[in-house]
Design a protein around this motif. Structure first.
Motif, PDB file in Angstrom:
ATOM      1  N   VAL A  73       7.301   4.211   3.532  1.00 15.72           N
ATOM      2  CA  VAL A  73       8.276   3.779   4.540  1.00 15.72           C
ATOM      3  C   VAL A  73       9.555   3.299   3.864  1.00 15.72           C
ATOM      4  CG1 VAL A  73       8.761   2.012   6.283  1.00 15.72           C
ATOM      5  CG2 VAL A  73       6.606   3.253   6.347  1.00 15.72           C
ATOM      6  N   LEU A  74       9.425   2.505   2.803  1.00  9.48           N
ATOM      7  CA  LEU A  74      10.602   2.040   2.068  1.00  9.48           C
ATOM      8  C   LEU A  74      11.413   3.224   1.534  1.00  9.48           C
ATOM      9  CD1 LEU A  74       9.097  -0.973   0.084  1.00  9.48           C
ATOM     10  CD2 LEU A  74      10.921  -1.106   1.796  1.00  9.48           C
ATOM     11  N   ARG A  75      10.721   4.191   0.970  1.00  6.39           N
ATOM     12  CA  ARG A  75      11.409   5.354   0.415  1.00  6.39           C
ATOM     13  C   ARG A  75      12.128   6.132   1.509  1.00  6.39           C
ATOM     14  NH1 ARG A  75      13.840   5.986  -3.610  1.00  6.39           N
ATOM     15  NH2 ARG A  75      12.128   5.399  -5.015  1.00  6.39           N
ATOM     16  N   ASN A  98       0.839  -1.200   0.000  1.00 11.51           N
ATOM     17  CA  ASN A  98       0.000   0.000   0.000  1.00 11.51           C
ATOM     18  C   ASN A  98       0.875   1.252   0.000  1.00 11.51           C
ATOM     19  OD1 ASN A  98       0.731   0.540   2.783  1.00 11.51           O
ATOM     20  ND2 ASN A  98      -0.764  -1.026   3.388  1.00 11.51           N
ATOM     21  N   GLU A  99       0.242   2.393  -0.129  1.00 12.36           N
ATOM     22  CA  GLU A  99       0.986   3.642  -0.265  1.00 12.36           C
ATOM     23  C   GLU A  99       1.871   3.909   0.954  1.00 12.36           C
ATOM     24  OE1 GLU A  99       1.100   5.535  -2.943  1.00 12.36           O
ATOM     25  OE2 GLU A  99      -0.292   4.223  -4.028  1.00 12.36           O
ATOM     26  N   LYS A 111      13.465  -6.579   5.412  1.00 18.26           N
ATOM     27  CA  LYS A 111      12.318  -7.070   6.163  1.00 18.26           C
ATOM     28  C   LYS A 111      11.056  -6.309   5.777  1.00 18.26           C
ATOM     29  CE  LYS A 111      10.142  -9.297   9.501  1.00 18.26           C
ATOM     30  NZ  LYS A 111       9.960 -10.765   9.523  1.00 18.26           N
ATOM     31  N   GLN A 112      11.177  -5.012   5.541  1.00 15.49           N
ATOM     32  CA  GLN A 112      10.014  -4.215   5.146  1.00 15.49           C
ATOM     33  C   GLN A 112       9.481  -4.661   3.782  1.00 15.49           C
ATOM     34  OE1 GLN A 112       8.505  -2.079   7.124  1.00 15.49           O
ATOM     35  NE2 GLN A 112       6.914  -1.704   5.601  1.00 15.49           N
ATOM     36  N   ILE A 113      10.373  -5.026   2.872  1.00 13.31           N
ATOM     37  CA  ILE A 113       9.924  -5.556   1.581  1.00 13.31           C
ATOM     38  C   ILE A 113       9.222  -6.895   1.775  1.00 13.31           C
ATOM     39  CG2 ILE A 113      10.693  -6.476  -0.652  1.00 13.31           C
ATOM     40  CD1 ILE A 113      12.864  -4.354  -0.683  1.00 13.31           C
ATOM     41  N   HIS A 114       9.782  -7.735   2.645  1.00 14.32           N
ATOM     42  CA  HIS A 114       9.134  -9.030   2.917  1.00 14.32           C
ATOM     43  C   HIS A 114       7.700  -8.807   3.396  1.00 14.32           C
ATOM     44  CE1 HIS A 114      13.459 -10.515   4.086  1.00 14.32           C
ATOM     45  NE2 HIS A 114      13.361 -10.147   2.816  1.00 14.32           N
ATOM     46  N   LEU A 115       7.537  -7.900   4.344  1.00 10.89           N
ATOM     47  CA  LEU A 115       6.204  -7.643   4.896  1.00 10.89           C
ATOM     48  C   LEU A 115       5.272  -7.044   3.838  1.00 10.89           C
ATOM     49  CD1 LEU A 115       7.253  -6.159   8.357  1.00 10.89           C
ATOM     50  CD2 LEU A 115       6.317  -8.443   7.918  1.00 10.89           C
ATOM     51  N   ALA A 163      10.960   0.645  -8.626  1.00  8.84           N
ATOM     52  CA  ALA A 163      10.192  -0.359  -9.368  1.00  8.84           C
ATOM     53  C   ALA A 163       8.922  -0.739  -8.618  1.00  8.84           C
ATOM     54  CB  ALA A 163      11.053  -1.589  -9.625  1.00  8.84           C
ATOM     55  N   ILE A 164       9.014  -0.849  -7.291  1.00  7.57           N
ATOM     56  CA  ILE A 164       7.823  -1.158  -6.486  1.00  7.57           C
ATOM     57  C   ILE A 164       6.814  -0.020  -6.594  1.00  7.57           C
ATOM     58  CG2 ILE A 164       6.973  -1.514  -4.124  1.00  7.57           C
ATOM     59  CD1 ILE A 164       9.610  -3.011  -3.547  1.00  7.57           C
ATOM     60  N   GLU A 165       7.299   1.229  -6.515  1.00  5.12           N
ATOM     61  CA  GLU A 165       6.423   2.402  -6.642  1.00  5.12           C
ATOM     62  C   GLU A 165       5.699   2.402  -7.984  1.00  5.12           C
ATOM     63  OE1 GLU A 165       8.320   6.121  -4.175  1.00  5.12           O
ATOM     64  OE2 GLU A 165       9.391   5.449  -5.959  1.00  5.12           O
ATOM     65  N   ALA A 166       6.406   1.990  -9.030  1.00  9.43           N
ATOM     66  CA  ALA A 166       5.834   1.987 -10.380  1.00  9.43           C
ATOM     67  C   ALA A 166       4.945   0.772 -10.633  1.00  9.43           C
ATOM     68  CB  ALA A 166       6.960   2.022 -11.410  1.00  9.43           C
TER      69      ALA A 166
END
Length: 217
Positions: free
Chosen positions: A105-107, A99-100, A132-136, A181-184
């Motif tokens: 958070v990743l950014r 989600n947004e 870990k944040q990407i995993h979640l 890439a995730i954002e896009a």
């Protein structure tokens, strides 16, 4: 109010975190009484935690003693193969499901971690949080469980690839590309970006090990 005693899982988590932070390194001997004193718990939960860690191959037997396990070349290569595929899948699913707020958070992690490129231990801890944040963000509990196991085993490596000259800046640039890439919502792009990131980390570690062997030889 009476204070409850820490549970066995707390003793397990505390020992695991100590290994992950490098307090106990591969080859170090773990003694029940010393661990009980360090963590302020009785020997029973410590004993149960050590048994669990041994079952997971994070500890090994050296005679009658338990020591922190180490990975040989083949084990490390096998681990990176699995990590590359699972991390890539996590990035693909994150591009689909995050989600947004999770993307934000990743950014923010990438931006904050840029300040740590000259502090490999701190950057390594931040790197674990980022992954870990990407995993979640994949929103797949079974994948998260498998990646937790992979990353626990990564703690058995005595050095971080982020300690290599210039690797911190490169890794941060790679993280930026993954998040973009995730954002896009580019699933294939996110998967490839993260797989390439793991491949470069593996090559860096191989060079580190080769240099270490040369110095010791």
């Amino acid at each position: 109010m009476t204070q409850t005693k820490p549970l066995q899982t707390d003793a397990y988590s505390m020992i695991l975190e100590a290994i992950d932070m490098g307090i106990y390194k591969p080859g170090d001997r773990l003694v029940e009484s010393d661990l009980a004193d360090r963590f302020g718990v009785s020997r029973t939960p410590i004993r149960e935690a050590l048994q669990r860690l041994e079952t997971q191959s994070l500890l090994a037997r050296d005679g009658r003693s338990l020591i922190v396990a180490s990975l040989d070349h083949n084990q490390m290569a096998e681990l990176y193969v699995v990590r590359r595929e699972l991390e890539g899948l996590a990035a693909r699913l994150a591009a689909r499901h995050a989600n947004e707020e999770e993307i934000a958070v990743l950014r923010s992690m990438v931006a904050a971690d840029d300040a740590l490129v000259n502090d490999p231990p701190a950057l390594a801890r931040a790197n674990r949080r980022f992954h870990k944040q990407i995993h979640l963000a994949s929103h797949n509990r079974y994948l998260v469980q498998q990646l937790d196991l992979v990353h626990r085993t990564m703690a058995l490596m005595s050095t971080t690839s982020l300690a290599a000259q210039g690797r911190g800046e490169i890794a941060q640039s790679e993280h930026d590309g993954i998040v973009s890439a995730i954002e896009a919502r580019n699933e294939a792009g996110a998967e490839k970006a993260l797989q390439d990131h793991i491949s470069v980390a593996f090559m860096t570690r191989l060079k580190q090990d080769a240099n270490a062997r040369e110095r010791s030889g």
